[in-house]
Design an enzyme around this catalytic site. Structure first.
Site, PDB file in Angstrom:
ATOM      1  N   ASP A   1      -0.480   5.479  -6.945  1.00  0.00           N
ATOM      2  CA  ASP A   1       0.879   6.139  -7.874  1.00  0.00           C
ATOM      3  C   ASP A   1       0.657   6.308  -9.001  1.00  0.00           C
ATOM      4  O   ASP A   1       1.462   6.836  -9.887  1.00  0.00           O
ATOM      5  CB  ASP A   1       1.912   5.189  -7.606  1.00  0.00           C
ATOM      6  CG  ASP A   1       2.325   5.062  -6.205  1.00  0.00           C
ATOM      7  OD1 ASP A   1       2.432   3.993  -5.452  1.00  0.00           O
ATOM      8  OD2 ASP A   1       2.575   6.028  -5.599  1.00  0.00           O
TER       9      ASP A   1
ATOM     10  N   HIS B   1      -3.137  -3.552  -6.026  1.00  0.00           N
ATOM     11  CA  HIS B   1      -3.046  -3.320  -4.896  1.00  0.00           C
ATOM     12  C   HIS B   1      -3.310  -4.746  -4.026  1.00  0.00           C
ATOM     13  O   HIS B   1      -4.265  -5.227  -4.491  1.00  0.00           O
ATOM     14  CB  HIS B   1      -4.048  -2.152  -4.541  1.00  0.00           C
ATOM     15  CG  HIS B   1      -3.768  -1.384  -3.266  1.00  0.00           C
ATOM     16  ND1 HIS B   1      -4.030  -1.685  -1.934  1.00  0.00           N
ATOM     17  CD2 HIS B   1      -2.839  -0.356  -3.165  1.00  0.00           C
ATOM     18  CE1 HIS B   1      -3.386  -0.980  -1.075  1.00  0.00           C
ATOM     19  NE2 HIS B   1      -2.983   0.008  -1.505  1.00  0.00           N
TER      20      HIS B   1
END
Ligand code: SDX
Length: 378
Positions: A315, A261
């Site tokens: 996710d 991320h």
């Protein structure tokens, strides 16, 4: 005007000032309007959270009921939009169908009267109300069925599952789906929200803003990763194959879907919440062997890439939750979009207040003074 330093992907460059949400990537903290995501996931609902994000304050009981009733009233989509969607190829990706149908809403509703506060509330209500109906409608139509009408006796999450599966939704699944929507509703200035703000800054209509953001979210490096995670877990196939598969992937320098991320350098707090939701579903509806593979992969990736701050993001576990609810894989990202419409609308509204069109500069690396060469001489 002084030109700042160029950073690829605008990494670390503030592209907006916002009070909507806050992320501490080192501590794994996410707040919506100052409230921790864990509290909202446990105590709020998606529509209450959407209200908080968009208007900046938790609604009173009466305000929330009016908001829910208005959204319930506007869930249906015009027959012309349904007829348009019937022409979409069944093989088309649902995110493309959603982007086209979201933009089509503008044909019917986009009176460009941004100064009218009712227009803003109307657009918020219509988009939150109709996006789930359009996602479910495309799913049924591409199976050759007629879309079902929304049911006024069901709340937001339950109604979506009903329209998608054409059967009474399980109460636990409906509750967990609502929590998933809350978890996915907003996340500061991610790529699709940045698209929303740039589009909003030109004072175009909110339907174009959402269509622009949907197109951005569809990419596999952004919202499309949840669908890719399931494909990856199926490719790994067994717990025993996790480490050999990971070694090969890292040798090939392929990105592990659902990990990493730009901001979080620890495990995404939403991934932790989603893991808990997955375990609740497995307890009631049966285990999923891909969860065991996911757990093993999380351990293996931490061993290999934890030092780089690469951990599961939102996710990684969401796909396992949606699968257990019977949501088709290529609808995982449209489901992400259903939730993120709340955040995009909050940023649309905030950008209107900012009232300044986005127009960054660039560092020109081309040539100057080149002559035009006639085609005969090329
Ligand atoms: C979402 O921004 C948001 O908030 C997004 C989101 C939201 O709610 O809106 O949180 C939702 O989009 C989550 C992310 C979903 N995408 C994926 O899971 C795809 C896989 N992830 C990677 O593509 C990547 O981690 C990104 C795109 C998410 C972030 O990429 P960055 O910040 O540009 O990181 P990078 O590519 O510069 O990588 C830094 C290093 C590199 O190694 P080195 O070249 O320095 O040696 O980390 C490595 C990368 O190779 N790396 C990974 C990796 N992610 C980063 N290596 C293997 N697998 C990965 N997933």
């Amino acid at each position: 005007m002084t030109v700042g330093e160029y950073k690829p992907g605008l990494e670390g460059i503030p592209a907006a000032q916002s009070s909507i949400s806050y992320v501490d990537g080192q501590k794994g903290i996410l707040e919506y309007r100052g409230i921790r995501i864990e509290e909202l996931a446990q105590q709020s609902t998606f529509l209450e959270t959407a209200y908080l994000l968009i208007w900046g304050i938790l609604p009173t009981r009466e305000e929330l009921k009016q908001f829910e009733d208005d959204i319930r009233y506007h869930r249906r989509i015009k027959y012309r939009i349904r007829d348009m969607m019937k022409c979409f190829p069944e093989t088309g990706h649902p995110m493309d169908a959603l982007q086209a149908s979201a933009a089509a809403l503008g044909l019917f509703y986009s009176r460009r009267a941004l100064a009218n506060p009712n227009y803003i509330r109307e657009a918020v209500v219509r988009l939150l109300a109709k996006i789930p109906t359009m996602v479910a409608a495309f799913q049924l139509m591409r199976k050759g069925n007629d879309p079902v009408r929304p049911r006024d006796d069901l709340d937001y999450a339950a109604n979506f599952l009903y329209m998608l599966h054409e059967r009474e939704p399980d109460p636990l699944a409906a509750h967990i789906f609502d929590v998933c929507l809350t978890l996915h509703a907003e996340h500061t200035i991610n790529a699709s929200t940045f698209s929303a703000r740039v589009t909003a800054s030109t004072l175009t209509d909110p339907y174009a803003v959402v269509a622009s953001a949907v197109g951005t979210l569809a990419g596999p490096l952004h919202g499309g990763a949840n669908e890719e995670v399931i494909t990856m877990l199926e490719e790994i196939g067994s717990v025993e194959n996790v480490r050999p598969w990971l070694d090969t992937s890292l040798e090939r320098k392929t990105k592990i879907m659902g990990f990493g991320h730009r901001v979080y350098k620890v495990k995404d707090p939403r991934a932790t919440c989603l893991q808990g939701l997955a375990e609740q579903l497995f307890e009631k509806f049966g285990h999923d062997k891909y969860y065991d593979i996911a757990i093993e992969l999380e351990k293996a990736v931490e061993e290999k890439l934890g030092h780089k701050g690469i951990y599961p993001n939102v996710d990684f576990y969401s796909g396992l939750v949606y699968r257990k609810m019977g949501i088709p894989e290529d609808l995982f990202t449209p489901v992400f979009a259903i939730a993120r419409v709340a955040g995009w609308l909050a940023h649309w509204k905030e950008q209107l207040d900012e009232n300044r069109i986005y127009r960054p500069t660039q560092i020109y690396k081309g040539e100057h003074g080149n002559p035009y060469i006639a085609i005969e001489q090329r």
